[in-house]
Design an enzyme around this catalytic site. Structure first.
Site, short mmCIF file in Angstrom:
data_model
loop_
_atom_site.label_atom_id
_atom_site.label_comp_id
_atom_site.label_asym_id
_atom_site.label_seq_id
_atom_site.Cartn_x
_atom_site.Cartn_y
_atom_site.Cartn_z
CE LYS A 269 41.69 33.52 33.69
NZ LYS A 269 40.90 34.12 34.79
CE LYS A 281 34.59 31.08 37.81
NZ LYS A 281 34.81 32.29 38.63
CG ASP A 293 38.46 32.57 32.70
OD1 ASP A 293 38.47 33.81 32.68
OD2 ASP A 293 38.85 31.90 33.68
CG ASP A 352 36.96 30.97 40.93
OD1 ASP A 352 37.34 30.74 39.75
OD2 ASP A 352 35.86 31.48 41.22
CD GLU A 354 41.13 30.78 36.98
OE1 GLU A 354 40.64 31.02 38.10
OE2 GLU A 354 40.73 31.33 35.93
NE ARG A 356 44.54 36.36 41.33
CZ ARG A 356 43.80 37.10 42.14
NH1 ARG A 356 44.30 37.58 43.26
NH2 ARG A 356 42.56 37.39 41.82
N1 BES Z 1 37.61 34.04 35.39
C1 BES Z 1 37.31 34.61 36.64
C2 BES Z 1 36.90 36.07 36.52
C3 BES Z 1 35.59 36.34 35.87
C4 BES Z 1 34.48 36.53 36.64
C5 BES Z 1 35.51 36.49 34.50
C6 BES Z 1 33.28 36.83 36.06
C7 BES Z 1 34.30 36.79 33.89
C8 BES Z 1 33.18 36.97 34.67
C9 BES Z 1 38.51 34.53 37.57
O1 BES Z 1 39.32 33.43 37.40
C10 BES Z 1 37.97 34.48 38.96
O2 BES Z 1 37.33 33.52 39.28
N2 BES Z 1 38.25 35.52 39.75
C11 BES Z 1 37.80 35.58 41.09
C12 BES Z 1 38.95 36.04 41.95
C13 BES Z 1 38.68 35.94 43.41
C14 BES Z 1 38.56 34.49 43.81
C15 BES Z 1 39.79 36.62 44.17
C16 BES Z 1 36.66 36.59 41.16
O3 BES Z 1 36.73 37.62 40.52
O4 BES Z 1 35.69 36.30 41.86
ZN ZN Z 2 39.30 32.61 35.49
MN MN Z 3 38.56 31.77 38.47
#
Ligand code: BES
Ligand code: ZN
Ligand code: MN
Length: 512
Positions: A269, A281, A293, A352, A354, A356
């Site tokens: 990723k 966010k 990320d 968010d 994104e 996947r």
């Molecule tokens: N990049 C984030 C995941 C992340 C969160 C990495 C905190 C490092 C620290 C990912 O893209 C994301 O935003 N995931 C969401 C998914 C949700 C919207 C289903 C999450 O984990 O909140």
């Molecule tokens: Zn992310």
């Molecule tokens: Mn995200």
């Protein structure tokens, strides 16, 4: 090929393209005159090696009992700074103890730049393994990100010398070389992730990959927007829609010199910065680290870059899926439907989620290539971070033999993983009323996000043996801890190297 936006002033020479490669690493049977610090491992309740010049009782009287990673600096009238380093009980010794001890020594001697570490008395594990761990501990402990002129706290290491007997010299040398390559990979992954997105755009990462490919000996192909459109990579293009920086898919191909003993597809990723997009966010501490990320892509590039030097006999085809995730008038909106490589449609109910979306295109491409295994690595979900914390990555997969190989590599490298279930009944949360599936479960409801993300990815891998590593928590260290340094951790680079260089193709009998 690199592009810039006008909004952020960049350095004229990007740090990552100029960074000189680290220390000299060697093995010797006697202490060279120019060594400035010598680390001597000491076991609990055991007489220390003679070159320390002190008995265990004298060390104990000074408060040193050889607890793992404890240190005692022993001042000398002249010669190198002597440091006694605890390695705990002799019968409990493993590579992790040695990595930790070497790191503790590197820190205790932080103003010295020519470090020797003695392997005398370390005979509880293969010499090669001990030497590798020692070199990793020394080099990684002194890592500091210096891309933007922050003053270093410790001096950079010029020289690493492992002291061994002549009988062990050959094994120590091969372990030291491996440790050096592994440490270089982790250091590059840390540098990449620590660099903010405006100084490391997707296309700048492509430039760096091209440079590394030429220098180290692997092929690099860059798929820019038009090529991505041709390939129907609607996931990567969709996430990029709100961005002023172009996306790219960076394909790396490593081919072993002789006949390949197997083939792996690797996917990382590469979200250069994740603002969340339209599902913006909040302005919190997690958001503040979203330059990392792309830690999955960083780990993949850093690992592939060391495969030629290690003479890996497995061929590796890697895809780094790179873009930032930004909100704007052209960004994807909630309810949008995208078509991914291979034709599956996806309703985007959270921009968010994104990671996947960019990964699924590459998984589908890798699946067409019929590798012996597909591995992906991503800072994918906060859910896995909350479940396993900052030390342990989430592991998912559909093949026992492959899972076993990942777990073994995790043990060996000190990059722990814990397997989580692909629980079939949860899958229906990804059903959509308007497309083949949607990218997250229903908004608002408590969801097993880490599992759902993995189950989303599983839809794209065909019948390949596959493992998914969620490094959301482990990509970041809150504070310095021996060889784990505060900031971006480089987690995954050594893990992937260890998997690839020890890979055995799984047989169908181990498939779930
Ligand atoms: N990049 C984030 C995941 C992340 C969160 C990495 C905190 C490092 C620290 C990912 O893209 C994301 O935003 N995931 C969401 C998914 C949700 C919207 C289903 C999450 O984990 O909140
Ligand atoms: Zn992310
Ligand atoms: Mn995200």
């Amino acid at each position: 090929m690199a592009r810039t936006t006008e909004t952020v002033q960049r350095q004229t020479k990007p740090f990552l393209l100029q960074r000189p490669m680290s220390a000299n690493v060697s093995v010797a049977t006697a202490l060279a005159a120019n060594v400035t610090a010598l680390g001597i491992p000491v076991f609990e309740a055991r007489e220390p090696p003679k070159n320390l010049g002190l008995s265990f009782d004298r060390l104990k009287a000074a408060g040193f009992t050889a607890k793992p990673a404890s240190t005692l600096v022993v001042p000398q009238a002249d010669g190198p700074l002597m440091v006694a380093v605890g390695v705990g009980a002799s019968d409990a010794l493993d590579a992790g103890n040695i990595r930790d001890a070497a790191a503790a020594f590197a820190q205790a001697a932080s103003s010295q730049d020519r470090l020797a570490f003695s392997l005398e008395g370390i005979d509880q594990l293969p010499f090669e393994v001990a030497a590798q761990a020692a070199v990793e501990g020394l080099l990684l402990a002194r890592y500091e990100y210096t891309g933007f002129g922050r003053e270093r706290k410790a001096s950079p290491i010029e020289e690493v010398i492992l002291l061994t007997s002549s009988a062990q010299e050959a094994a120590a040398r091969s372990g030291a070389e491996r440790g050096h390559a592994y440490a270089k990979a982790t250091i590059l992954a840390r540098d990449l992730a620590n660099t903010p997105h405006s100084h490391l755009t997707a296309m700048q990462l492509a430039d760096l990959a091209i440079k590394l490919g030429k220098e180290n000996g692997f092929e690099v192909e860059i798929f820019e927007k038009q090529a991505l459109q041709k390939l129907n990579c609607g996931g990567l293009l969709g996430v990029n829609a709100g961005s002023v920086e172009p996306p790219c898919m960076i394909k790396l191909t490593y081919r072993p010199k002789g006949k390949a003993t197997g083939s792996i597809g690797l996917i990382g990723k590469g979200i250069m910065y994740d603002s969340g997009g339209i599902s913006l966010k909040p302005n919190d501490s997690v958001h503040a680290r979203m330059k990392n990320d792309m830690s999955g892509a960083a780990a993949v590039l850093a690992a592939v870059a060391e495969l030629p030097e290690l003479g890996c006999s497995t061929s590796v085809t890697a895809y780094l899926m790179c873009t930032d995730n930004m909100p704007s008038g052209t960004a994807m909106a909630l309810g949008d439907i995208i078509t991914t490589h291979g034709g599956k449609t996806v309703e985007v109910n959270n921009t968010d989620a994104e990671g996947r979306l960019v990964m699924c295109d590459a998984l589908a491409i890798a699946a067409e290539e019929k590798h012996d295994a597909i591995l992906d690595i991503a800072t994918l979900t906060g859910s896995v971070m909350r479940a396993l914390g900052p030390d342990i990555a989430g592991l998912f997969g559909n093949d026992e033999a492959l899972i076993k190989q990942v777990k073994r590599a995790a043990e060996a490298t000190g990059e722990p993983v814990w397997q989580l279930p692909l629980h079939k009944p949860y899958r229906k949360a990804l059903d959509s009323d308007v497309a083949a599936m949607r990218n997250t479960g229903p908004t608002g409801a408590a969801q097993p996000d880490g599992i759902l993300a993995a189950m989303y990815l599983a839809e794209f891998i065909g019948d390949a043996p596959w493992a998914h590593i969620d490094i959301c928590g482990t990509a970041w260290n809150e504070r310095d801890q021996l060889w784990r340094r505060a900031g971006c951790s480089g987690f995954g680079a050594r893990l992937l190297l260890d998997i690839a260089t020890n890979f055995a193709p799984p047989t169908p009998s181990t498939r779930h």
